[in-house]
Structure formats: structure tokens, C-alpha cells
Design a protein around this motif. Structure first.
Motif, PDB file in Angstrom:
ATOM      1  N   VAL A 128       0.845  -1.202   0.000  1.00 40.35           N
ATOM      2  CA  VAL A 128       0.000   0.000   0.000  1.00 40.35           C
ATOM      3  C   VAL A 128       0.880   1.252   0.000  1.00 40.35           C
ATOM      4  CG1 VAL A 128      -0.278  -0.059   2.519  1.00 40.35           C
ATOM      5  CG2 VAL A 128      -1.918   1.184   1.163  1.00 40.35           C
ATOM      6  N   VAL A 129       0.456   2.223  -0.787  1.00 35.05           N
ATOM      7  CA  VAL A 129       1.124   3.521  -0.867  1.00 35.05           C
ATOM      8  C   VAL A 129       0.038   4.575  -0.689  1.00 35.05           C
ATOM      9  CG1 VAL A 129       2.413   5.095  -2.376  1.00 35.05           C
ATOM     10  CG2 VAL A 129       2.940   2.645  -2.389  1.00 35.05           C
ATOM     11  N   LEU A 130       0.325   5.616   0.088  1.00 30.86           N
ATOM     12  CA  LEU A 130      -0.644   6.697   0.250  1.00 30.86           C
ATOM     13  C   LEU A 130      -1.022   7.260  -1.121  1.00 30.86           C
ATOM     14  CD1 LEU A 130       0.737   8.662   3.352  1.00 30.86           C
ATOM     15  CD2 LEU A 130      -1.323   7.243   3.240  1.00 30.86           C
ATOM     16  N   PRO A 131      -2.302   7.576  -1.313  1.00 31.42           N
ATOM     17  CA  PRO A 131      -2.773   8.022  -2.629  1.00 31.42           C
ATOM     18  C   PRO A 131      -1.971   9.162  -3.242  1.00 31.42           C
ATOM     19  CG  PRO A 131      -4.635   7.654  -1.175  1.00 31.42           C
ATOM     20  CD  PRO A 131      -3.394   7.500  -0.336  1.00 31.42           C
ATOM     21  N   GLN A 132      -1.591  10.140  -2.440  1.00 30.12           N
ATOM     22  CA  GLN A 132      -0.879  11.298  -2.986  1.00 30.12           C
ATOM     23  C   GLN A 132       0.552  10.970  -3.435  1.00 30.12           C
ATOM     24  OE1 GLN A 132      -2.031  10.893   0.131  1.00 30.12           O
ATOM     25  NE2 GLN A 132      -0.910  12.130   1.622  1.00 30.12           N
ATOM     26  N   TYR A 133       1.055   9.779  -3.113  1.00 32.91           N
ATOM     27  CA  TYR A 133       2.400   9.370  -3.512  1.00 32.91           C
ATOM     28  C   TYR A 133       2.398   8.320  -4.622  1.00 32.91           C
ATOM     29  CZ  TYR A 133       4.335  11.915   0.443  1.00 32.91           C
ATOM     30  OH  TYR A 133       4.710  12.906   1.314  1.00 32.91           O
ATOM     31  N   ARG A 134       1.224   7.881  -5.044  1.00 24.07           N
ATOM     32  CA  ARG A 134       1.154   6.873  -6.104  1.00 24.07           C
ATOM     33  C   ARG A 134       1.634   7.469  -7.420  1.00 24.07           C
ATOM     34  NH1 ARG A 134      -4.601   4.678  -3.936  1.00 24.07           N
ATOM     35  NH2 ARG A 134      -3.732   3.769  -2.035  1.00 24.07           N
ATOM     36  N   GLY A 135       2.245   6.607  -8.233  1.00 25.20           N
ATOM     37  CA  GLY A 135       2.754   7.049  -9.526  1.00 25.20           C
ATOM     38  C   GLY A 135       4.095   7.758  -9.452  1.00 25.20           C
ATOM     39  N   GLU A 181      -6.829  -8.007  -5.054  1.00 27.72           N
ATOM     40  CA  GLU A 181      -8.278  -8.101  -5.271  1.00 27.72           C
ATOM     41  C   GLU A 181      -8.612  -7.779  -6.722  1.00 27.72           C
ATOM     42  OE1 GLU A 181     -10.782  -6.077  -2.465  1.00 27.72           O
ATOM     43  OE2 GLU A 181      -9.395  -6.510  -0.826  1.00 27.72           O
ATOM     44  N   SER A 182      -9.579  -8.488  -7.266  1.00 29.20           N
ATOM     45  CA  SER A 182      -9.905  -8.357  -8.688  1.00 29.20           C
ATOM     46  C   SER A 182     -10.325  -6.936  -9.071  1.00 29.20           C
ATOM     47  CB  SER A 182     -10.989  -9.354  -9.082  1.00 29.20           C
ATOM     48  OG  SER A 182     -12.157  -9.145  -8.318  1.00 29.20           O
ATOM     49  N   LYS A 183     -10.873  -6.173  -8.142  1.00 28.21           N
ATOM     50  CA  LYS A 183     -11.324  -4.812  -8.464  1.00 28.21           C
ATOM     51  C   LYS A 183     -10.191  -3.781  -8.488  1.00 28.21           C
ATOM     52  CE  LYS A 183     -12.444  -3.763  -3.674  1.00 28.21           C
ATOM     53  NZ  LYS A 183     -13.479  -3.531  -2.696  1.00 28.21           N
ATOM     54  N   ARG A 184      -9.006  -4.139  -8.049  1.00 24.67           N
ATOM     55  CA  ARG A 184      -7.880  -3.197  -7.987  1.00 24.67           C
ATOM     56  C   ARG A 184      -7.108  -3.174  -9.316  1.00 24.67           C
ATOM     57  NH1 ARG A 184      -6.691  -1.420  -2.675  1.00 24.67           N
ATOM     58  NH2 ARG A 184      -7.749  -2.630  -1.086  1.00 24.67           N
ATOM     59  N   GLU A 185      -7.783  -2.725 -10.355  1.00 28.11           N
ATOM     60  CA  GLU A 185      -7.207  -2.771 -11.694  1.00 28.11           C
ATOM     61  C   GLU A 185      -5.938  -1.933 -11.835  1.00 28.11           C
ATOM     62  OE1 GLU A 185     -10.138  -2.270 -14.764  1.00 28.11           O
ATOM     63  OE2 GLU A 185     -11.518  -3.640 -13.725  1.00 28.11           O
ATOM     64  N   SER A 186      -5.866  -0.792 -11.167  1.00 30.95           N
ATOM     65  CA  SER A 186      -4.649   0.023 -11.268  1.00 30.95           C
ATOM     66  C   SER A 186      -3.468  -0.701 -10.619  1.00 30.95           C
ATOM     67  CB  SER A 186      -4.846   1.407 -10.650  1.00 30.95           C
ATOM     68  OG  SER A 186      -5.116   1.309  -9.272  1.00 30.95           O
ATOM     69  N   SER A 187      -3.743  -1.465  -9.559  1.00 31.92           N
ATOM     70  CA  SER A 187      -2.679  -2.265  -8.935  1.00 31.92           C
ATOM     71  C   SER A 187      -2.205  -3.343  -9.895  1.00 31.92           C
ATOM     72  CB  SER A 187      -3.175  -2.912  -7.640  1.00 31.92           C
ATOM     73  OG  SER A 187      -3.503  -1.939  -6.688  1.00 31.92           O
TER      74      SER A 187
END
Length: 146
Positions: free
Chosen positions: A81-88, A116-122
Motif C-alpha cells: 500500500v502507498v498513500l494516494p498522494q504518492y502513487r505514480g 483483489e480483482s477490483k484493484r485494476e490500477s494495482s
């Protein structure tokens, strides 16, 4: 940005990450006990990515023993897991590289992770760093109240 092994002082930062990850508050007392146990076990590695003193990402690797073929271990990766503001920004890549380095030190032949199947960006992220989806994974909850 740095990546290192998690320490007991990282509990509050880890808890913040896990709220974002699963939407629930962590039991800090239980988390502290568990991190103490994990930290003492050489088959576990909990990596944290930090921006200064702030924990911004984490991932856990577990070297698992195997009985097949040459009996090489394999690496199980969980809780990425990475905090949203640090993703990418390369945080996930650094965390995954730290775990893969740990796996190589532990003589692991391959890595297993479940997303999880719904985590498409992951899924796109994992594929971008060399993970394939040519096999199918399964997961079953054992503790119904969790």
C-alpha cells in the motif's frame, strides 16, 4: 524518499496506511506485538517507504519453505500500500524491489502475490514491473469475523 525495514516507531504511520488500504482502524497494541514478532523472524521483511519521517508506503514479504524440486523457498508478498498522494512516483517500485532483494537473499525461486480483482490500477502496476497473470490465484477467508 527512502525504503527501510519497519520499526516499532512506525506503528502510527502503518496504521494510517492500512486505514486507506482496508477502511478500518488498526488495533495499535496488537500491531505493535505482531511487528515485534515479525521483526524477530528472519523469514519476514516489512518494508516501509518514508518521505522524511513520514511513512508513505509499505509491503511485507515472507520467505516460505517448499518441498518441490530443489526445495527452493518462494516469496509471498502481502499488504502492499502507498498513500494516494504518492502513487505514480516510484514508491511501489522501490518497495517491491526491496522485497525482491530480500527474496533473493533468502534464495526464493519465485514470488506470489494476490490482489483483489477490483484493484485494476494495482494489476497494471504489477504487470509493469514484470509480474504475469498467466496463472490463476485463489483466496479463502478462514476467520469469518475478520
Amino acid at each position: 524518499m527512502t525504503v527501510r525495514k519497519a520499526e516499532i516507531d512506525d506503528i502510527a504511520g502503518l496504521s494510517e496506511l492500512f486505514v486507506d488500504f482496508n477502511g478500518k482502524e488498526s488495533n495499535l497494541t496488537a500491531m505493535k506485538k505482531q511487528l515485534e514478532v515479525i521483526s524477530a523472524n528472519p523469514d519476514y521483511y516489512v518494508a516501509v517507504a518514508c518521505d522524511g519521517d513520514r511513512v508513505i508506503g509499505t509491503a511485507m514479504g515472507i520467505a516460505c519453505y517448499d518441498l518441490v524440486g530443489d526445495c527452493n523457498s518462494f516469496l509471498l508478498i502481502e499488504n502492499v500500500v502507498v498513500l494516494p498522494q504518492y502513487r505514480g512516483q516510484g514508491v511501489g517500485k522501490l518497495l517491491m524491489q526491496a522485497l525482491e532483494d530480500f527474496g533473493e537473499i533468502q534464495h526464493c525461486k519465485y514470488v506470489i502475490l494476490v490482489s483483489e480483482s477490483k484493484r485494476e490500477s494495482s494489476h497494471k502496476f504489477y504487470e509493469s514491473i514484470g509480474y504475469s497473470t498467466d496463472q490463476r490465484g485463489f483466496k479463502k477467508q478462514l476467520m469469518k469475523h475478520v
